[in-house]
Design an enzyme around this catalytic site. Structure first.
Site, mmCIF file in Angstrom:
data_model
loop_
_atom_site.group_PDB
_atom_site.id
_atom_site.type_symbol
_atom_site.label_atom_id
_atom_site.label_comp_id
_atom_site.label_asym_id
_atom_site.label_seq_id
_atom_site.Cartn_x
_atom_site.Cartn_y
_atom_site.Cartn_z
ATOM 1 N N GLN A 158 1.625 -9.355 6.984
ATOM 2 C CA GLN A 158 0.913 -10.416 6.270
ATOM 3 C C GLN A 158 1.867 -11.320 5.492
ATOM 4 O OE1 GLN A 158 -1.093 -7.323 3.734
ATOM 5 N NE2 GLN A 158 -0.845 -8.858 2.129
ATOM 6 N N CYS A 207 -4.379 -9.042 3.161
ATOM 7 C CA CYS A 207 -4.445 -7.655 3.631
ATOM 8 C C CYS A 207 -5.799 -7.321 4.242
ATOM 9 C CB CYS A 207 -4.118 -6.700 2.492
ATOM 10 S SG CYS A 207 -5.271 -6.765 1.092
ATOM 11 N N HIS A 222 -5.660 -3.399 -2.468
ATOM 12 C CA HIS A 222 -5.068 -3.540 -1.135
ATOM 13 C C HIS A 222 -5.941 -2.856 -0.093
ATOM 14 C CE1 HIS A 222 -1.902 -4.474 1.646
ATOM 15 N NE2 HIS A 222 -1.562 -3.216 1.875
ATOM 16 N N ASN A 231 -0.238 0.026 7.660
ATOM 17 C CA ASN A 231 -0.146 -1.064 6.692
ATOM 18 C C ASN A 231 0.108 -2.379 7.419
ATOM 19 O OD1 ASN A 231 -0.107 -2.348 4.227
ATOM 20 N ND2 ASN A 231 1.606 -1.178 3.398
#
Length: 448
Positions: A69, A75, A366, A388
């Site tokens: 990102q 996110c 997040h 992630n």
């Protein structure tokens, strides 16, 4: 009982300084930590070894490539598109697939602008210094968002592969664009409030404002396909066979991804509020007329079991957590006890989860994906594999291991489908939901 304010005296300092001179542990810690990184020097080696990237229950396939990102707060869009691409990869036998967070980002910014202006209109009778008006003025077009807000954009605008609408510079480094758009929206807010106070019509004024925002977004991000514009999707499958499909953003979702948004539920763990109740965030959203951002507040064990159910059924899990708290980016570990803070008299567990939220010591910041779990002999989760969106250079090739203890203390939301929690679906019919203000920590993922 009254308390009279007391000054910090030089006598206090002299006493504490004398005590520190005799504090051998403190002196040793100071000698070490004043010359190095505290978080590196206090790593608990036993925990580092125990937090293995080995899992006995894993989805197949996992998403490739690992996404990034970059310097943006997208996110939630990366976690969402990383979740949805798995459906395409399975359906079309693909080794890799990337959907376009930037496409959703453009239309989310456009809709958030409209949402903000409507909130300004709706609250024009409030004092401009009121908490609610100031809240909206603080960050009217943030990069953040919630899973429900993603579904609103997908339902209205569809979605496209990343090659059809790739990142521009301002999607990867959104700070300057956000600053300029925020300043313009605050200017518009003043104009609208002043016109409304005078009793003047604002219809044409607001439409022109939205046009101006659309134009700026096109300049900053590039004009995206419209929801019914036809595009050609070209890809290779695992056998290197070429495929070409003509579709539109809306049809791409309904005919190829087959994403049924009403089936998804956001489970929340907010110990400040009663469990088995629907929790809603007032005035939090992006699309006017869309669904209210809602959660089903449940005990953390229900969230954990829902994750287990999904992974066993070969389905990844979107989740919201307090990141990067107790996260080691180099080792790819999320573990409260990875650091021996107690060796210097610092107790990282001195507050419970509810107290941390109330006293601003924790909030949902997040969104990521869970793609695997490690279960003990009784079928209970020990650790989770986390995908992630900070590139393959972060963590272990882009992945992290999260302990179950961390999950219990710092995970606030998991997104599942109704089939994953059949015995709790009736709770969604709650006729008296708990309604939280837009500035509540449970809405913070949409404010990053």
């Amino acid at each position: 009982m009254t308390h009279s304010a007391e000054k910090l005296t030089l006598e206090n300092l002299a006493k504490w300084s004398k005590e520190y001179e005799g504090d051998k542990v403190g002196q040793l810690a100071g000698s070490v930590f004043q010359h190095g990184n505290i978080d590196e020097l206090l790593i608990n080696r036993k925990r580092e070894i125990a937090d293995s990237q080995i899992f006995n229950t894993k989805i197949d396939p996992e998403g490739l490539p690992v996404t990034d990102q970059k310097a943006s707060g997208r996110c939630w869009l990366f976690a969402s598109t990383n979740l949805l691409r798995l459906r395409l990869m399975k359906k079309y036998n693909m080794k890799e697939c990337r959907l376009s967070p930037s496409y959703l980002f453009f239309y989310d910014k456009l809709e958030k602008s409209n949402f903000f202006l409507e909130q300004i209109i709706d609250t024009y009778k409030e004092d401009v210094n009121s908490r609610i008006v100031q809240w909206f003025l603080t960050d009217p077009i943030s990069d953040g968002g919630q899973f429900t807000m993603m579904t609103q954009i997908v339902d209205k605008y569809g979605l496209v592969p990343n090659d059809v609408y790739p990142d521009s510079f301002n999607t990867t480094l959104s700070r300057v664009m956000d600053r300029l758009l925020t300043a313009k929206l605050r200017e518009f807010a003043q104009i609208l409030r002043e016109k409304l106070v005078k009793g003047e019509s604002i219809v044409s004024t607001k439409l022109q404002m939205q046009h101006d925002i659309f134009r700026l977004l096109c300049i900053f991000l590039g004009e995206p396909p419209k929801p019914t514009d036809e595009f050609t999707w070209e890809y290779y499958d695992k056998d290197s066979k070429f495929h070409s499909i003509k579709t539109t953003p809306v049809k791409f979702v309904s005919e190829h991804i087959d994403f049924q948004t009403p089936q998804y539920i956001s489970l929340l763990n907010d110990p400040r509020n009663p469990y088995r109740r629907v929790v809603q965030i007032e005035r939090l959203g992006n699309v006017i007329g869309g669904d209210t951002v809602s959660y089903l507040n449940m005990d953390i064990d229900v969230l954990a079991q829902a994750v287990v159910n999904r992974i066993k059924n070969n389905k990844a899990v979107f989740f919201g957590t307090d990141t990067p708290k107790f996260m080691d980016k180099k080792r790819g570990i999320m573990d409260i006890d990875l650091w021996d803070y107690k060796l210097i008299g610092y107790d990282q567990r001195s507050m419970d989860k509810a107290s941390r939220v109330v006293y601003h010591n924790s909030l949902m910041t997040h969104a990521m994906l869970i793609t695997a779990i490690h279960l003990d002999d009784e079928g209970k989760p020990v650790r989770y594999r986390v995908e992630n969106s900070w590139s393959s250079k972060s963590g272990t090739d882009g992945y992290y291991v999260m302990t179950h203890d961390y999950f219990k203390e710092y995970v606030y939301q998991v997104v599942v489908e109704k089939d994953d929690i059949p015995k709790y679906v009736d709770l969604l019919e709650d006729k008296s939901p708990v309604v939280l203000p837009p500035y509540d920590p449970m809405g913070s993922l949409a404010s990053n």
